[in-house]
Motif scaffolding. Sequence first.
Motif, PDB file in Angstrom:
ATOM      1  N   LEU A 444       0.837  -1.205   0.000  1.00 23.82           N
ATOM      2  CA  LEU A 444       0.000   0.000   0.000  1.00 23.82           C
ATOM      3  C   LEU A 444       0.871   1.254   0.000  1.00 23.82           C
ATOM      4  O   LEU A 444       0.568   2.234  -0.703  1.00 23.82           O
ATOM      5  N   MET A 445       1.928   1.248   0.779  1.00 21.23           N
ATOM      6  CA  MET A 445       2.846   2.394   0.773  1.00 21.23           C
ATOM      7  C   MET A 445       3.418   2.607  -0.618  1.00 21.23           C
ATOM      8  O   MET A 445       3.464   3.746  -1.112  1.00 21.23           O
ATOM      9  N   LEU A 450       1.821   6.138   0.218  1.00 21.32           N
ATOM     10  CA  LEU A 450       1.372   6.482   1.565  1.00 21.32           C
ATOM     11  C   LEU A 450       2.495   6.299   2.578  1.00 21.32           C
ATOM     12  O   LEU A 450       3.235   5.314   2.522  1.00 21.32           O
ATOM     13  N   PRO A 451       2.613   7.225   3.533  1.00 18.70           N
ATOM     14  CA  PRO A 451       3.521   6.979   4.661  1.00 18.70           C
ATOM     15  C   PRO A 451       3.040   5.764   5.455  1.00 18.70           C
ATOM     16  O   PRO A 451       1.875   5.350   5.346  1.00 18.70           O
ATOM     17  N   ALA A 452       3.903   5.208   6.282  1.00 23.33           N
ATOM     18  CA  ALA A 452       3.563   3.983   7.015  1.00 23.33           C
ATOM     19  C   ALA A 452       2.315   4.161   7.873  1.00 23.33           C
ATOM     20  O   ALA A 452       1.426   3.302   7.883  1.00 23.33           O
ATOM     21  N   PRO A 489       5.359   4.439  -7.761  1.00 21.39           N
ATOM     22  CA  PRO A 489       4.858   4.995  -9.029  1.00 21.39           C
ATOM     23  C   PRO A 489       3.789   6.057  -8.818  1.00 21.39           C
ATOM     24  O   PRO A 489       3.452   6.786  -9.755  1.00 21.39           O
ATOM     25  N   ALA A 490       3.269   6.170  -7.594  1.00 21.29           N
ATOM     26  CA  ALA A 490       2.253   7.182  -7.318  1.00 21.29           C
ATOM     27  C   ALA A 490       2.862   8.574  -7.209  1.00 21.29           C
ATOM     28  O   ALA A 490       2.147   9.578  -7.340  1.00 21.29           O
ATOM     29  N   LEU A 491       4.144   8.646  -6.932  1.00 21.46           N
ATOM     30  CA  LEU A 491       4.839   9.932  -6.871  1.00 21.46           C
ATOM     31  C   LEU A 491       5.563  10.107  -8.205  1.00 21.46           C
ATOM     32  O   LEU A 491       6.480   9.358  -8.523  1.00 21.46           O
ATOM     33  N   PHE A 500       7.791  15.405  -0.835  1.00 19.36           N
ATOM     34  CA  PHE A 500       6.745  14.750  -0.042  1.00 19.36           C
ATOM     35  C   PHE A 500       7.335  14.072   1.196  1.00 19.36           C
ATOM     36  O   PHE A 500       6.812  14.199   2.299  1.00 19.36           O
ATOM     37  N   ILE A 501       8.440  13.384   0.994  1.00 18.68           N
ATOM     38  CA  ILE A 501       9.082  12.679   2.112  1.00 18.68           C
ATOM     39  C   ILE A 501       9.538  13.679   3.168  1.00 18.68           C
ATOM     40  O   ILE A 501       9.401  13.438   4.380  1.00 18.68           O
TER      41      ILE A 501
END
Length: 694
Positions: A444-445, A450-452, A489-491, A500-501
Amino acid sequence: MATATLTLSPSTIARSITPPPSPPEDSPSPMALALASSTPLPIPNKHLPTPTYTITTKVPSSPVTPPASPPTEKATPLLPISSVLYPPTAHQQISVEPPIYSIDAATAAAAIHQAACHPLPSAEKVFPWLHGLHSDNAVQLTFFSARRKIHQRTPSCWRGVTVVKAGRALESSKLRGAIHPAEILPTMPGCQGFLEVDPKDGFCVRNFHIQTAKLATVSDIIVYGDDRTSKDAIKNIARRIAQAQVKYRSMYMSHPDLEYPQYNTFIVSSPFSEFEQNHPELVAFDSRGLGSGSIPDFPYLERQEMCTMSRATEIAHNVWLGSTSDKEAVNASGLFNICIESCDGAPFPTAPMLRLISRRMKDHTSVQDIEFPASGSVATSNWAKFDIDAIIDMCRWIYFSANPIIIKDADGDTAMEDHDHGKRVLIHCMDGYTETSLLALAYLMYAEGLPAHDAWIHLHREKGRNFFAYQTDLQILLHAQAEILKSSPALKNEADATAFIASIAIPRWVSKLDGSLPSRILPHMYLGNLGHANNPEMLKELGIKRILSIGEFTNWSADEISGWPSEKIMKVENIQDNGVDPLTCRLDKCLDFIDAGKEAGEATLVHCRVGVSRSATICIAEVMKRLNLSVPRAYCYVRARRLNVIIQPHLRFMYELLKWEEAQRTGKSLGVKRELEWPSIAREIALMNRPYSR
């Protein structure tokens, strides 16, 4: 008077829990329970928690002996004035010394039905006797010495019906609640009387394994055999039981202040086939060993509920999360192309191995099976870049298997021969919620960027998955978070990913998280422990807006307190997990509080200290009321959904639930009718817990 403090520690509990008696080695095990289905269901990956409670009570400073009760005070009998089996003079007496009577299948069935429809004595009349009070067990007697001595004697208000099957084991020709003779009679040659099952040492209020033998002493006993059991074998067992009844009764004849009822032994003269033909509702397993399905089978019910709870659902495009039973059930229809099993001892798949599987999928239509390390199996000392890269490689391979790159021609149209809707991927393990969590969360991440901590909430709330994750799972995903998101691949590009990170702020509730979330029992009710209750920010993230505290209370900061309206917090005081404090009198108010939350669209966390006894009892009652289930079925429903731990309401709480069920049925003018009797429920719970006992 002195103050005695008893601590229920793992060691004292382990000493007091002994397995149910077993027959001689050359005879089949009487404790074996055949499943009602021929298809094996996954075994829950759970453990028995051993909570430590400190209980303080006033006890005499002199040698430990129960205080004497007034000589004129006697227990009030609640026995029926007459029943199908009492007085026994209506039946043919086939032995005088010891007294044994003969009945047919119809009479036996009537007696079993009548017992199920007769109210049980109140908990105050049978406890603490049911806990097990051995004369040499100073610890157990010390704690209960504050109770009147009359409550430590054998209750004279109980007339049960115990069904004993002579001959072959219980895997076939089993009536509802039937037991093997070795469960109530000693197997050593020359030993007479009933088994002495009260624990000689340790303190325990969860002695479920002794209930069958204890209550056989205050029951009429029906002995039957299957159609291959000789009459002599049946009569020999009946004679031993009748002799045990005579011996047990003689122990009380010397006490003029005691009223001990007469209990009797009966032999069923009819063949077992008559039960199958005329009373199928009483047949648990027929003469062929097939389960009827109409009588609760605890292991089967728990596993069935577990499979229902963890049934495969889509957590991302073409990627499903479920149990191994989903793979076996639907694979014949070709639903999944790739099945990834998370299991202990599995290595990380290597990149060459994944490329080989991809080539194989182009040439074959067969399902590809892969193994991946289970959640909690990657030790923190072994965290290396290799492990992180292996997790990312696996996520990348799953993503591009499920989301293939579509090749287009010069005009921008999809080339039909290259069109691929993607492979359907199932991530699975035996129980469907424990060993897959690491891979599911990592995917999912990766797939969603998504972050953890967001993946944790997203999998539970948006994807509706109940899952258990270990503390090490959380640590490794936080450790690998930056690398996973850089590859996502979402970023869209590296600059976006880097920004983002850098903007990710780990919420405070993550630092309090041990990996596990409270267990979602119903959409509007969660079951958890004190640690969950002391993490109010996490509760809000899960959509939990009400807290019901049973005997244990939160330790919140002033800021945390200010964020919760007082009317959404209910505290039930003076309830210890000690086998003495009653809970039934609090049930209605607790359930009203939960119902108010449901009406408002708000979920309630029900908790005590560990989340297995006091709070679990409340949750069982809510499931009984909400889903109209009996005690056995509601118990298995909640047990399956408590995820990685086994619920452990103690003896008195479980008994009170049966009494509460009586009250609910009476209030609806349905009359008393138990689906299983108390000794049978206790026996099944003991058998289910036995594999997890230390």
